[in-house]
Scaffold this motif. Structure first.
Motif, PDB file in Angstrom:
ATOM      1  N   LYS A  96      37.093  34.506  39.399  1.00  0.00           N
ATOM      2  CA  LYS A  96      37.011  36.062  38.887  1.00  0.00           C
ATOM      3  C   LYS A  96      35.507  36.369  39.242  1.00  0.00           C
ATOM      4  O   LYS A  96      34.616  35.485  38.577  1.00  0.00           O
ATOM      5  CB  LYS A  96      37.156  35.835  37.280  1.00  0.00           C
ATOM      6  N   ASP A  97      35.224  37.589  39.255  1.00  0.00           N
ATOM      7  CA  ASP A  97      33.902  38.143  39.660  1.00  0.00           C
ATOM      8  C   ASP A  97      33.172  37.887  41.020  1.00  0.00           C
ATOM      9  O   ASP A  97      32.142  38.255  41.089  1.00  0.00           O
ATOM     10  CB  ASP A  97      33.035  38.042  38.412  1.00  0.00           C
ATOM     11  N   ASP A  98      33.774  36.989  41.704  1.00  0.00           N
ATOM     12  CA  ASP A  98      33.327  36.842  43.135  1.00  0.00           C
ATOM     13  C   ASP A  98      33.216  38.225  43.807  1.00  0.00           C
ATOM     14  O   ASP A  98      34.196  38.914  43.515  1.00  0.00           O
ATOM     15  CB  ASP A  98      34.175  35.856  43.842  1.00  0.00           C
ATOM     16  N   LEU A  99      32.252  38.270  44.787  1.00  0.00           N
ATOM     17  CA  LEU A  99      32.427  39.491  45.541  1.00  0.00           C
ATOM     18  C   LEU A  99      32.963  38.956  46.987  1.00  0.00           C
ATOM     19  O   LEU A  99      32.394  38.289  47.644  1.00  0.00           O
ATOM     20  CB  LEU A  99      30.919  39.839  45.685  1.00  0.00           C
ATOM     21  N   LEU A 100      33.740  39.690  47.278  1.00  0.00           N
ATOM     22  CA  LEU A 100      34.483  39.615  48.868  1.00  0.00           C
ATOM     23  C   LEU A 100      34.129  40.582  49.610  1.00  0.00           C
ATOM     24  O   LEU A 100      34.164  41.777  49.426  1.00  0.00           O
ATOM     25  CB  LEU A 100      36.191  39.599  48.762  1.00  0.00           C
ATOM     26  N   LEU A 101      33.514  40.309  50.809  1.00  0.00           N
ATOM     27  CA  LEU A 101      32.765  41.162  51.675  1.00  0.00           C
ATOM     28  C   LEU A 101      33.699  41.332  52.810  1.00  0.00           C
ATOM     29  O   LEU A 101      33.880  40.208  53.703  1.00  0.00           O
ATOM     30  CB  LEU A 101      31.592  40.467  52.301  1.00  0.00           C
ATOM     31  N   LEU A 102      34.203  42.503  53.130  1.00  0.00           N
ATOM     32  CA  LEU A 102      35.437  42.667  54.109  1.00  0.00           C
ATOM     33  C   LEU A 102      34.781  43.796  55.107  1.00  0.00           C
ATOM     34  O   LEU A 102      34.006  44.719  54.716  1.00  0.00           O
ATOM     35  CB  LEU A 102      36.447  43.023  53.401  1.00  0.00           C
ATOM     36  N   LEU A 103      35.017  43.538  56.377  1.00  0.00           N
ATOM     37  CA  LEU A 103      34.595  44.864  57.379  1.00  0.00           C
ATOM     38  C   LEU A 103      35.763  45.186  57.996  1.00  0.00           C
ATOM     39  O   LEU A 103      36.684  44.416  58.401  1.00  0.00           O
ATOM     40  CB  LEU A 103      33.753  44.006  58.566  1.00  0.00           C
TER      41      LEU A 103
END
Length: 219
Positions: free
Chosen positions: A199-206
């Motif tokens: 929870k509260d991880d940041l997923l970096l998507l392109l």
């Protein structure tokens, strides 16, 4: 590898131009700030390498200011289109390699583009779009537009996805590429890594706007 520093001239030291000038100086660049307002110049004079009080409409004064040695010119004048245009022409004729300019309207934008400005800036519009995107989806913490319809978005992992593996999120089905995961200040996990989400991880998507929007709606 050390970051290469550059020489900038910022013309117009209001809220926008003053902020740009101060941040460029903070990064270690040589910055010359120019404004016709003595108050605006005095407010940041101690933070810049050089400041000048002069009217950007006076091409002779700009030419005599010695700014032709600058790598980049930033014309941050938004409320005086005449001054913006004349300053742009002067910087072009001085041979400054790269010029960014603030525009106050669509017509102002068109004129600056015709004059060969490398990038026309609409600060209020760009910030407004950015804020609307973040407000629209509570899971979006931040995003960066890369041009050509591509964006990098920070998605906050909700509690419902805690314990799931990264490769279970099915983001590929939305034509998205995972750059990685930020957990606090630590970077970890990429496509197929089996990273277990918290929870509260940041997923970096392109990916494209539609794919990112649809993926966010599926979470």
């Amino acid at each position: 590898m050390a970051t290469k520093h550059h020489s900038f001239v910022v013309i117009g030291l209001g809220t926008f131009g003053g902020t740009v000038a101060l941040e460029l100086a903070r990064f270690g660049n040589h910055v010359t700030g120019i404004d016709r307002s003595e108050r605006s110049v005095a407010a940041i004079a101690d933070e810049l390498d050089r400041t000048l009080i002069l009217d950007a409409r006076e091409d002779v004064a700009l030419r005599e200011a010695g700014i032709e040695i600058c790598d980049v010119g930033v014309i941050a004048i938004g409320d005086d289109i005449e001054a913006s245009i004349l300053a742009t022409i002067t910087l072009k004729t001085l041979g400054i390699k790269k010029i960014w300019a603030k525009a106050a309207s669509k017509n102002h934008h068109r004129i600056l583009s015709k004059l060969g400005v490398d990038r026309v800036i609409h600060p209020e519009k760009e910030v407004g779009q950015h804020i609307a995107q973040v407000l629209h989806n509570p899971l979006v913490r931040d995003y960066v537009s890369l041009g050509n319809g591509q964006h990098v978005v920070n998605f906050r992992i909700p509690e419902t996805l805690e314990g799931r593996k990264l490769d279970e999120l099915k983001h590929h089905g939305f034509d998205l590429r995972c750059i990685g995961v930020m957990r606090g200040t630590e970077f970890l996990g990429q496509d197929g890594s089996g990273c277990v989400l918290q929870k509260d991880d940041l997923l970096l998507l392109l990916g494209g706007r539609k794919g990112l929007r649809d993926f966010a709606g599926s979470l």
